[in-house]
Write a protein that holds these residues in place. Structure first.
Motif, PDB file in Angstrom:
ATOM      1  N   ARG A 104       2.998  -3.266  -3.168  1.00  0.00           N
ATOM      2  CA  ARG A 104       1.891  -2.532  -3.643  1.00  0.00           C
ATOM      3  C   ARG A 104       1.325  -1.355  -2.785  1.00  0.00           C
ATOM      4  N   PHE A 105       1.550  -1.411  -1.390  1.00  0.00           N
ATOM      5  CA  PHE A 105       1.090  -0.068  -0.718  1.00  0.00           C
ATOM      6  C   PHE A 105       2.176   1.049  -0.796  1.00  0.00           C
ATOM      7  N   HIS A 143      -6.917  -0.140  -0.196  1.00  0.00           N
ATOM      8  CA  HIS A 143      -6.063  -0.723   0.868  1.00  0.00           C
ATOM      9  C   HIS A 143      -6.873  -0.800   2.215  1.00  0.00           C
TER      10      HIS A 143
END
Length: 225
Positions: A104-105, A143
């Protein structure tokens, strides 16, 4: 244990490999590569053509470890518990976070911001796009908020001790920090954690990384920023 690490200095996975090998006290030589060039040695070592690649020996036999998961797994095989907690809950949490950064990051932040700030200048693809920068920065904030929440109640990302999760997170954030993309004052727990990571001997070589034509943020090398 020793070997040669083929890496690109501003690739987060390469930085994580350097940190992990340093923390595990594995002696290694560095070979800085430019993976987009046709004659890059990594293309002959890794079918994907991507760094990092660590070349070492296992019982006097050559061993080529392609990309970060293989390198982290090898370190754990060689020194169980070196970079993963012994507590099963914290081990699971460390692995969850490492995977989150890899998927995801990387997809939501690196693929946007590092494409605009790093890849475009290196490959001469034109100036950054304002829309893409806004999107990447909004994704980054989300995040960072998650990491701030974890560190508000934990000493390290996965729990009580340093783990793969901290090294992987620090590797990603350090590249973004080079470009001044992290507003540390908004994330006090995360800033304190990063200052501790930044002060470790394994981190020091990263602070000297430079590329022609790319300017580091003024605070990038400061341990107390």
């Amino acid at each position: 244990m020793s070997g040669v690490l083929h890496h690109f200095a501003f690739d987060p996975a390469s930085r994580a490999a350097r940190l992990a090998l340093g923390e595990a006290r594995v002696a290694f030589e560095e070979n800085a590569v430019r993976p987009w060039e046709s004659d890059c040695v990594v293309a002959t070592l890794n079918p994907s053509g991507m760094p990092p690649v660590f070349v070492t020996q296992e019982r006097e036999r050559p061993l080529t470890l392609c990309e970060l998961p293989a390198i982290l797994g090898w370190i754990e095989d060689q020194s169980p518990g070196a970079l993963l907690p012994t507590d099963p809950v914290e081990r699971a949490e460390a692995r969850r976070l490492v995977h989150a950064f890899a998927r995801r990051f990387n997809d939501e932040v690196d693929a946007v911001l590092l494409h605009e700030r790093l890849e475009k200048p290196l490959l001469r693809l034109g100036p950054p796009e304002a829309r893409a920068l806004r999107e990447g920065r909004e994704n980054l904030k989300a995040h960072l908020a998650l990491l701030e929440g974890l560190l508000a109640r934990r000493d390290c990302l996965a729990g009580r001790r340093l783990s793969q999760a901290d090294l992987v997170a620090a590797a990603h954030l350090s590249v973004l920090d080079f470009f001044g993309e992290v507003s540390w004052s908004n994330w006090p727990a995360l800033k304190t954690w990063y200052m501790r990571l930044k002060s470790r001997p394994s981190f020091r070589p990263l602070l000297s990384d430079r590329l022609a034509g790319l300017q580091a943020a003024p605070h990038y090398t400061d341990l107390d920023f």
